[in-house]
Design an enzyme around this catalytic site. Sequence first.
Site, PDB file in Angstrom:
ATOM      1  N   SER A   1      23.013 -43.229 -41.650  1.00 19.43           N
ATOM      2  CA  SER A   1      22.091 -42.444 -40.812  1.00 19.43           C
ATOM      3  C   SER A   1      22.497 -42.460 -39.346  1.00 19.43           C
ATOM      4  O   SER A   1      21.994 -41.655 -38.555  1.00 19.43           O
ATOM      5  CB  SER A   1      20.660 -42.960 -40.965  1.00 19.43           C
ATOM      6  OG  SER A   1      20.176 -42.747 -42.274  1.00 19.43           O
TER       7      SER A   1
ATOM      8  N   GLY B   1      19.632 -40.315 -44.460  1.00 20.62           N
ATOM      9  CA  GLY B   1      20.871 -39.692 -44.026  1.00 20.62           C
ATOM     10  C   GLY B   1      20.801 -39.276 -42.579  1.00 20.62           C
ATOM     11  O   GLY B   1      19.742 -39.341 -41.948  1.00 20.62           O
TER      12      GLY B   1
ATOM     13  N   GLY C   1      21.610 -36.667 -39.055  1.00 19.45           N
ATOM     14  CA  GLY C   1      21.590 -35.275 -38.625  1.00 19.45           C
ATOM     15  C   GLY C   1      20.244 -34.601 -38.745  1.00 19.45           C
ATOM     16  O   GLY C   1      19.214 -35.212 -39.031  1.00 19.45           O
TER      17      GLY C   1
ATOM     18  N   CYS D   1      13.301 -41.363 -45.317  1.00 22.43           N
ATOM     19  CA  CYS D   1      13.964 -40.954 -44.088  1.00 22.43           C
ATOM     20  C   CYS D   1      14.329 -39.462 -44.128  1.00 22.43           C
ATOM     21  O   CYS D   1      13.438 -38.615 -44.129  1.00 22.43           O
ATOM     22  CB  CYS D   1      15.181 -41.847 -43.826  1.00 22.43           C
ATOM     23  SG  CYS D   1      15.886 -41.680 -42.175  1.00 22.43           S
ATOM     24  N   LEU D   2      15.606 -39.109 -44.165  1.00 20.90           N
ATOM     25  CA  LEU D   2      15.973 -37.706 -44.262  1.00 20.90           C
ATOM     26  C   LEU D   2      15.389 -37.092 -45.528  1.00 20.90           C
ATOM     27  O   LEU D   2      14.962 -35.924 -45.541  1.00 20.90           O
ATOM     28  CB  LEU D   2      17.497 -37.543 -44.252  1.00 20.90           C
ATOM     29  CG  LEU D   2      18.024 -36.101 -44.321  1.00 20.90           C
ATOM     30  CD1 LEU D   2      17.630 -35.313 -43.077  1.00 20.90           C
ATOM     31  CD2 LEU D   2      19.532 -36.080 -44.502  1.00 20.90           C
TER      32      LEU D   2
ATOM     33  N   GLN E   1      11.941 -35.968 -44.785  1.00 22.30           N
ATOM     34  CA  GLN E   1      11.916 -34.724 -44.018  1.00 22.30           C
ATOM     35  C   GLN E   1      12.264 -33.526 -44.901  1.00 22.30           C
ATOM     36  O   GLN E   1      11.658 -32.451 -44.775  1.00 22.30           O
ATOM     37  CB  GLN E   1      12.897 -34.834 -42.844  1.00 22.30           C
ATOM     38  CG  GLN E   1      12.550 -35.928 -41.847  1.00 22.30           C
ATOM     39  CD  GLN E   1      13.750 -36.381 -41.031  1.00 22.30           C
ATOM     40  OE1 GLN E   1      14.775 -35.710 -40.984  1.00 22.30           O
ATOM     41  NE2 GLN E   1      13.624 -37.536 -40.388  1.00 22.30           N
TER      42      GLN E   1
ATOM     43  N   ASN F   1      14.751 -45.744 -38.557  1.00 25.11           N
ATOM     44  CA  ASN F   1      15.973 -45.159 -38.011  1.00 25.11           C
ATOM     45  C   ASN F   1      15.944 -43.650 -38.210  1.00 25.11           C
ATOM     46  O   ASN F   1      16.387 -43.139 -39.232  1.00 25.11           O
ATOM     47  CB  ASN F   1      17.211 -45.756 -38.685  1.00 25.11           C
ATOM     48  CG  ASN F   1      18.489 -45.112 -38.177  1.00 25.11           C
ATOM     49  OD1 ASN F   1      18.500 -44.506 -37.105  1.00 25.11           O
ATOM     50  ND2 ASN F   1      19.563 -45.224 -38.939  1.00 25.11           N
TER      51      ASN F   1
ATOM     52  N   GLY G   1      15.690 -39.647 -35.807  1.00 26.00           N
ATOM     53  CA  GLY G   1      15.520 -38.914 -34.566  1.00 26.00           C
ATOM     54  C   GLY G   1      14.813 -37.587 -34.760  1.00 26.00           C
ATOM     55  O   GLY G   1      14.597 -36.845 -33.797  1.00 26.00           O
ATOM     56  N   PHE G   2      14.466 -37.282 -36.027  1.00 25.86           N
ATOM     57  CA  PHE G   2      13.693 -36.089 -36.361  1.00 25.86           C
ATOM     58  C   PHE G   2      12.455 -36.528 -37.132  1.00 25.86           C
ATOM     59  O   PHE G   2      12.442 -37.603 -37.742  1.00 25.86           O
ATOM     60  CB  PHE G   2      14.523 -35.121 -37.210  1.00 25.86           C
ATOM     61  CG  PHE G   2      15.695 -34.526 -36.493  1.00 25.86           C
ATOM     62  CD1 PHE G   2      15.615 -33.266 -35.921  1.00 25.86           C
ATOM     63  CD2 PHE G   2      16.890 -35.222 -36.377  1.00 25.86           C
ATOM     64  CE1 PHE G   2      16.699 -32.713 -35.247  1.00 25.86           C
ATOM     65  CE2 PHE G   2      17.979 -34.688 -35.707  1.00 25.86           C
ATOM     66  CZ  PHE G   2      17.879 -33.428 -35.140  1.00 25.86           C
TER      67      PHE G   2
ATOM     68  N   HIS H   1      12.103 -47.184 -43.474  1.00 26.09           N
ATOM     69  CA  HIS H   1      12.989 -47.728 -44.507  1.00 26.09           C
ATOM     70  C   HIS H   1      12.311 -48.878 -45.242  1.00 26.09           C
ATOM     71  O   HIS H   1      12.368 -50.022 -44.804  1.00 26.09           O
ATOM     72  CB  HIS H   1      14.301 -48.196 -43.872  1.00 26.09           C
ATOM     73  CG  HIS H   1      15.225 -47.077 -43.519  1.00 26.09           C
ATOM     74  ND1 HIS H   1      16.225 -46.648 -44.352  1.00 26.09           N
ATOM     75  CD2 HIS H   1      15.266 -46.266 -42.443  1.00 26.09           C
ATOM     76  CE1 HIS H   1      16.868 -45.633 -43.805  1.00 26.09           C
ATOM     77  NE2 HIS H   1      16.298 -45.378 -42.639  1.00 26.09           N
TER      78      HIS H   1
ATOM     79  N   GLU I   1      13.250 -50.359 -47.793  1.00 23.85           N
ATOM     80  CA  GLU I   1      14.230 -51.353 -48.249  1.00 23.85           C
ATOM     81  C   GLU I   1      14.680 -52.260 -47.113  1.00 23.85           C
ATOM     82  O   GLU I   1      15.386 -53.246 -47.349  1.00 23.85           O
ATOM     83  CB  GLU I   1      15.435 -50.638 -48.863  1.00 23.85           C
ATOM     84  CG  GLU I   1      16.539 -50.250 -47.906  1.00 23.85           C
ATOM     85  CD  GLU I   1      16.152 -49.178 -46.896  1.00 23.85           C
ATOM     86  OE1 GLU I   1      16.841 -49.037 -45.878  1.00 23.85           O
ATOM     87  OE2 GLU I   1      15.149 -48.472 -47.122  1.00 23.85           O
TER      88      GLU I   1
END
Length: 382
Positions: free
Chosen positions: A47, A244, A246, A272-273, A276, A314, A316-317, A356, A358
């Site tokens: 990530s 992940g 981006g 996380c990703l 989203q 972790n 940023g979006f 996260h 985990e």
Amino acid sequence: MNRPAILALEDGSVFHGTAIGADGQTSGEVVFNTAMTGYQEILTDPSYARQIVTLTYPHIGNTGVNAEDVESSGIAAAGLVIRDLPLLASNFRCEQTLSDYLKSQNVLGIAEIDTRRLTRLLRDKGAQNGAILAGTEAEGEDVVERALAAARDFPGLAGMDLAKVVSCKAPYEWTEGVWTLGQGYNDASQGERPFHVVAYDFGVKYNILRMLASRGCRLSVVPAQTPAAEVLAMNPDGIFLSNGPGDPEPCDYAITAIQELLESGIPMFGICLGHQLLALASGASTMKMNHGHHGANHPVQDLDSGRVMITSQNHGFAADEAQLPANLRATHRSLFDGTLQGVERTDCPAFSFQGHPEASPGPCDVAPLFERFVEMMRARGA
């Protein structure tokens, strides 16, 4: 320890320090992480692709690195920024110093700078595009100009699809379980595995797979661009959407696949990703955060129970809670800034979490989400 290094940010800020990794030049989005431990897990978290990580804890590297504490096949971060690198690395599991580890993977690092000043700047102005020049690249009268130019040339993460870049190239099976002191990682293939889970690799951390494998899941990991039809042909009991790097919005291939998979009624869990992408596939929208959440000490509230959990983060979006569709319900919220941390579908068995569960590194307060996923698969099978 006498090689020069320079860190420059797009706003014109410049930090002079000492090179602790490879020589050369690197650029990326500069973020700060507030975890006190786990620098090796942070560096190898996919990530962090195209990001330069600043660690706010002042002493980094004092336990060295080893072959076990990794979250991917190598360092994923574009660079490392720290205050102090201890001269001695001492731990019974230490196999290599942090500096040698960075050099062996051709990753740049800079130490001996004021990370408190840098962190405040990133917190107040937001994550900045930046560049590190180290060794011979950090010499010469024009070094500041070159560093600033490299920082400003970085296009930024908004609109950047990195999931397909860091993903695996071909499907594979995962059998490694969680780590035990004195024993290493358990072989989860020896135990009972009643649930077949297909895990989308958008930049998956190893410990996520270990947590699933240790809970009776037979894991088939597939590349990020795998069509839904191929996943359904594998006859899974559950579908996992990994973390992940981006921007999630350009990942149209993943959003389309998730939409098709949701119609199947197969239980789905995203992190996380993956969280989203589940939100986008359900009709929600995402947004770029000011400086994101990076650390192992972030409070998150479970909106159903009121319980507050300390979490590892972790990203940023974030998914925009103000624009959730009727079939998507908020389940968790950050107590730092009120951003959405969890959702669940009201019309099919699917849920996700922004942080996260985990950890690795970090607390395990949210690990029960893995049990929730297993229970959903068990209920569907029954």
